[in-house]
Write an enzyme that holds these catalytic residues in place. Structure first.
Site, PDB file in Angstrom:
ATOM      1  N   HIS A 269       0.807  -1.215   0.000  1.00 43.18           N
ATOM      2  CA  HIS A 269       0.000   0.000   0.000  1.00 43.18           C
ATOM      3  C   HIS A 269       0.843   1.269   0.000  1.00 43.18           C
ATOM      4  O   HIS A 269       0.311   2.384  -0.065  1.00 43.18           O
ATOM      5  CB  HIS A 269      -0.930  -0.016   1.226  1.00 43.18           C
ATOM      6  N   LYS A 271       2.962   4.380  -1.149  1.00 42.11           N
ATOM      7  CA  LYS A 271       2.859   5.254  -2.313  1.00 42.11           C
ATOM      8  C   LYS A 271       4.037   6.229  -2.265  1.00 42.11           C
ATOM      9  O   LYS A 271       4.043   7.166  -1.470  1.00 42.11           O
ATOM     10  CB  LYS A 271       1.518   5.970  -2.321  1.00 42.11           C
ATOM     11  N   HIS A 497      -9.043  10.926   0.061  1.00 43.09           N
ATOM     12  CA  HIS A 497      -8.290   9.686   0.044  1.00 43.09           C
ATOM     13  C   HIS A 497      -6.990   9.893   0.825  1.00 43.09           C
ATOM     14  O   HIS A 497      -6.208   8.974   1.015  1.00 43.09           O
ATOM     15  CB  HIS A 497      -8.001   9.251  -1.395  1.00 43.09           C
ATOM     16  N   LYS A 499      -4.667  10.492   4.139  1.00 36.93           N
ATOM     17  CA  LYS A 499      -4.692   9.924   5.483  1.00 36.93           C
ATOM     18  C   LYS A 499      -3.757  10.762   6.356  1.00 36.93           C
ATOM     19  O   LYS A 499      -2.570  10.915   6.045  1.00 36.93           O
ATOM     20  CB  LYS A 499      -4.221   8.468   5.504  1.00 36.93           C
TER      21      LYS A 499
END
Length: 611
Positions: A269, A271, A497, A499
């Protein structure tokens, strides 16, 4: 797997981030083709032109979004929407639920067997099957509450960019959002801006991510850099990996590195971009997938490093280190992949000067860790950094914890199982204080109404994969929820989106620390203690950066009230949502992606009926 409930038929989520209910990486099916543009004909011609420039015949134009089942459902709803149909006067449709009363159990601690029994005894209601209509013609679209320009793709000057201000303190940026007033994109960046020649003459790059649309990604590189080597770091296995490789066939300069996922239900996950220039080196850590939908009408965030210059030849291995040991930690993170494909990039980082970095790296690497290794990854890594570098504050029991995320995992039958236990202990750590306060905890997660009235409408919920199965097991969590509101940044209607996690003063004017990360609210992302707290288990790869005032020679960060133009100057930290947070009203419900909402239309005049 499908089941029937009083909400109609729903399917088990195989979402991007959902914890404990995911199949192992590689079993979540991703379609072989992908598009994320409303204008598919334009996207097709762009893909063909890129492939033509590479001298390779392009693959057929994709028709569905890549990624989780939630995202694919969103793509299906956008390409073939279910139009809202008002019920006859005096009558209420009962075939499809509007989501009201989705919480089947009134007991926070009811066991799974009791819940299953209740569900099996619930009346079965089949969802309505309204006639599907194409909504691609302008005249068929309902008026948009966001103005007539909402339906227009990015204007010609949307991608124009300037280099960020040289006095930029925090180097924290939001993404550009199509459909917002121009001033709310001021200081924001699109992926084309990040890859622009204004930031350097690119020689090669690495793209770490969860979700890829290869043709779209290649198109974002400037024409002069479009054939430069790109390494894709991903977590796909078997069929999903084969489809990803197939996407790249028209682009011979694209290579792959598969991240090892040895623990079930984990995902890659992280990025991150590693950008190697003739002039130096740059690192970008962000929250966006490499698909158009994530760069179109969602709120995303990123940290972009300075341009790191090359060290003089013959420099020692410890040269170019920052006060936050960012270089050491980045090298350790990359080495943990145990991937030969990354060795040349590890060497390149060694050869550059990262000494001006002021943020701390917070990563997650799948594994089970004991002893000192427990503090290397996940939330225990964050706890260690806050213990060593954050400062205690007077009245810290009143300093709130604020978390904001786009997906939620399974956390147990009550809050003490993980959230209010080990995770809250991490988030409340402030220096070497022995206090273990129980401060206010505000969790920002979009409500159904937030999604319905967003720029994308209901399909925005495809990036918010909180499933009914998980939600029913943790009703206690929903008392923590607060609305996604970002009027100060103009982004209330661009669903998040991004966090972020932070500790904020009682009057919401100061920050003790701030974290931007890929990690959602889940044990898979952050890790969970096992074996009487002698071991921590982490399932997924995640990455973020931590801002601590001491690294910036500050006592506290001041919250920037009016962040546009969006630049993180020394006047304050640009928090990307309104403070103080607004608690859910009794009528508000958290967005659940796999139940229908058909009692009110979204901003496109459509309803949400999961198949």
């Amino acid at each position: 797997m499908s089941q029937d409930s009083q909400h109609g038929k729903w399917s088990v989520s195989s979402s991007e981030d959902d914890d404990d209910e995911l199949p192992p990486s590689g079993t979540t099916s991703k379609p072989p083709q992908a598009t994320h543009s409303k204008n598919t004909s334009s996207s097709a011609s762009n893909t063909e032109s890129i492939a033509a420039s590479a001298g390779v015949k392009p693959e057929p134009e994709p028709s569905l979004a890549v990624g989780s089942e939630a995202r694919r459902q969103a793509a299906r709803n956008q390409s073939n929407p279910v139009k809202f149909e008002s019920p006859a006067a005096g009558k209420r449709k009962v075939e499809a639920s509007d989501g009201a009363g989705w919480a089947l159990s009134d007991s926070d601690d009811e066991d799974d067997d009791a819940e299953k029994k209740k569900m099996s005894n619930a009346p079965v209601r089949k969802p309505a099957s309204p006639k599907r209509k194409k909504a691609n013609v302008e005249k068929e679209r309902p008026p948009s509450p966001h103005g007539r320009l909402y339906y227009i793709d990015e204007p010609d000057d949307f991608f124009e960019s300037g280099v960020p201000r040289l006095d930029d303190t925090f180097r924290f940026y939001l993404n550009k959002v199509t459909g917002l007033d121009r001033k709310y994109n001021s200081g924001a960046l699109h992926i084309r801006d990040i890859l622009s020649p204004l930031f350097g003459t690119l020689k090669g790059s690495v793209q770490f991510n969860y979700c890829f649309d290869i043709a779209w990604m290649v198109e974002q590189y400037p024409a002069d850099f479009r054939d430069r080597p790109v390494l894709i770091v991903h977590g796909d296995k078997r069929e999903a990996k084969a489809r990803l490789v197939q996407q790249a066939q028209p682009f011979p300069h694209v290579r792959f590195c598969q991240a090892k996922l040895d623990i079930a239900f984990g995902t890659h996950h992280t990025k991150m971009m590693l950008l190697w220039y003739e002039e130096g080196f740059r690192v970008v850590i962000l929250t966006s997938n490499l698909i158009r939908a994530d760069w179109y009408q969602k709120t995303q965030g990123m940290w972009m490093s300075p341009l790191f210059p090359r060290l003089p030849q013959g420099s020692s291995d410890t040269s170019g280190e920052s006060p936050t040991f960012f270089k050491r930690d980045l090298l350790e993170y990359l080495a943990s992949y145990r991937a030969p494909e990354l060795e040349e990039w590890i060497q390149r980082i060694r050869e550059h000067d990262l000494s001006h970095t002021r943020v701390y790296l917070v990563g997650s690497i799948p594994g089970r860790y004991v002893g000192p290794d427990m503090e290397r990854w996940g939330h225990l890594r964050l706890r260690k950094l806050l213990y060593e570098h954050a400062r205690p504050v007077p009245g810290e029991d009143r300093w709130a914890v604020v978390g904001q995320f786009s997906s939620i995992g399974s956390m147990g039958a009550d809050k003490s199982k993980w959230l209010a236990g080990e995770f809250q202990r991490t988030l409340t750590t402030l220096g070497k204080s022995s206090l273990r306060p129980d401060p206010p905890v505000h969790l920002l997660y979009p409500s159904v109404e937030d999604v319905r009235t967003s720029l994308e409408g209901y399909p925005a919920g495809g990036s918010l994969p909180y499933s009914i199965q998980t939600a029913q097991k943790q009703l206690w969590l929903h008392s923590y929820f607060h609305r996604w509101q970002a009027d100060a940044t103009g982004r209330t209607h661009a669903m998040p989106h991004i966090k972020t996690y932070m500790r904020v003063s009682p009057d919401f004017t100061e920050l003790a620390w701030f974290l931007i990360t890929s990690a959602n609210l889940s044990k898979a992302a952050w890790g969970a203690l096992e074996k009487n707290n002698t071991q921590v288990m982490v399932r997924s790869y995640e990455l973020g950066v931590l801002y601590v005032p001491s690294a910036f020679d500050m006592k506290m960060f001041t919250v920037q009230k009016n962040p546009f133009p969006f630049s993180s100057s020394s006047s304050g930290f640009p928090v990307p949502f309104d403070l103080p947070p607004t608690c859910y009203s009794p009528k508000d419900q958290p967005w659940i992606w796999n139940i229908p909402y058909s009692q009110a239309p979204d901003t496109h005049g459509n309803v949400w009926v999961p198949s």
